[in-house]
Write an enzyme that holds these catalytic residues in place. Sequence first.
Site, PDB file in Angstrom:
ATOM      1  N   CYS A 155       0.803  -1.224   0.000  1.00  0.00           N
ATOM      2  CA  CYS A 155       0.000   0.000   0.000  1.00  0.00           C
ATOM      3  C   CYS A 155       0.831   1.267   0.000  1.00  0.00           C
ATOM      4  O   CYS A 155       0.297   2.357  -0.162  1.00  0.00           O
ATOM      5  CB  CYS A 155      -0.921   0.019   1.217  1.00  0.00           C
ATOM      6  SG  CYS A 155       0.021  -0.028   2.744  1.00  0.00           S
ATOM      7  N   ASP A 213       2.399   2.493   2.572  1.00  0.00           N
ATOM      8  CA  ASP A 213       2.430   3.133   3.880  1.00  0.00           C
ATOM      9  C   ASP A 213       3.786   2.925   4.550  1.00  0.00           C
ATOM     10  O   ASP A 213       4.509   1.991   4.223  1.00  0.00           O
ATOM     11  CB  ASP A 213       1.325   2.575   4.782  1.00  0.00           C
ATOM     12  CG  ASP A 213      -0.054   3.006   4.312  1.00  0.00           C
ATOM     13  OD1 ASP A 213      -0.114   3.957   3.516  1.00  0.00           O
ATOM     14  OD2 ASP A 213      -1.043   2.403   4.736  1.00  0.00           O
ATOM     15  N   CYS A 224      -2.659   3.247   7.547  1.00  0.00           N
ATOM     16  CA  CYS A 224      -4.083   3.064   7.829  1.00  0.00           C
ATOM     17  C   CYS A 224      -4.324   2.791   9.316  1.00  0.00           C
ATOM     18  O   CYS A 224      -3.394   2.690  10.098  1.00  0.00           O
ATOM     19  CB  CYS A 224      -4.596   1.888   7.010  1.00  0.00           C
ATOM     20  SG  CYS A 224      -3.940   0.330   7.619  1.00  0.00           S
ATOM     21  N   CYS A 273      -1.032  -5.215   6.896  1.00  0.00           N
ATOM     22  CA  CYS A 273      -0.730  -3.981   7.634  1.00  0.00           C
ATOM     23  C   CYS A 273       0.077  -4.282   8.885  1.00  0.00           C
ATOM     24  O   CYS A 273       0.872  -3.457   9.343  1.00  0.00           O
ATOM     25  CB  CYS A 273      -2.008  -3.270   8.033  1.00  0.00           C
ATOM     26  SG  CYS A 273      -3.168  -3.059   6.679  1.00  0.00           S
TER      27      CYS A 273
HETATM   28 FE1  FES Z   1      -1.225   0.301   4.351  1.00  0.00          FE
HETATM   29 FE2  FES Z   1      -2.691  -0.858   6.160  1.00  0.00          FE
HETATM   30  S1  FES Z   1      -3.306  -0.250   4.179  1.00  0.00           S
HETATM   31  S2  FES Z   1      -0.584  -0.399   6.259  1.00  0.00           S
END
Ligand code: FES
Length: 125
Positions: free
Chosen positions: A33, A35, A58, A102
Site C-alpha cells: 500500500c 504506507d 491506515c 498492515c
Molecule cells: Fe497500508 Fe494498512 S493499508 S498499512
Amino acid sequence: MYSAKVMDHFMNPRNVGEIPDADGIGEVGNAKCGDIMRIYLDIEGNTIKDVKFKTFGCGAAVATSSMVTEMVKGKTIDEALTITNAAVAEALDGLPANKMHCSNLAADALHEAIKNYKEKEKAKG
Ligand code: FES
C-alpha cells in the site's frame, strides 16, 4: 470487523512521537500500500527504556504500531526480537484477513530499529 482492542489502539494510540537522539531507528514501508512506519528506541544496557512510533498508514497500521510499542517497553533486546508480526496481530485479538499485511509494518520496523542500534554499537567499537 475490527476487534475492540484494534479500535482502542487506533483511537488512542500509545507512544506516538519521536525520540530525539534515539539509540535505534527503524523504518519500513509496506510494499502493498506504500504506507510507512518508523520506530524510535531508547536503549539502556540491554533494555528498551522508551519507544515511540510514527506511522503514515491506515488504522490497522496505527493499531499494530501502538501495540508493538506497548509489547516491547521494558523488554530486553533479545526478548523484543522474538516478537513477530503474527504475535502483534494476536495481541490485538486478530485483524481482518485483508488487513493482515498492515501488521507487517510493526514488528519489522521494531526489528530494523534493533538492527540499527546494534550497528551503531558496533561502530562505536
Ligand atoms: Fe497500508 Fe494498512 S493499508 S498499512
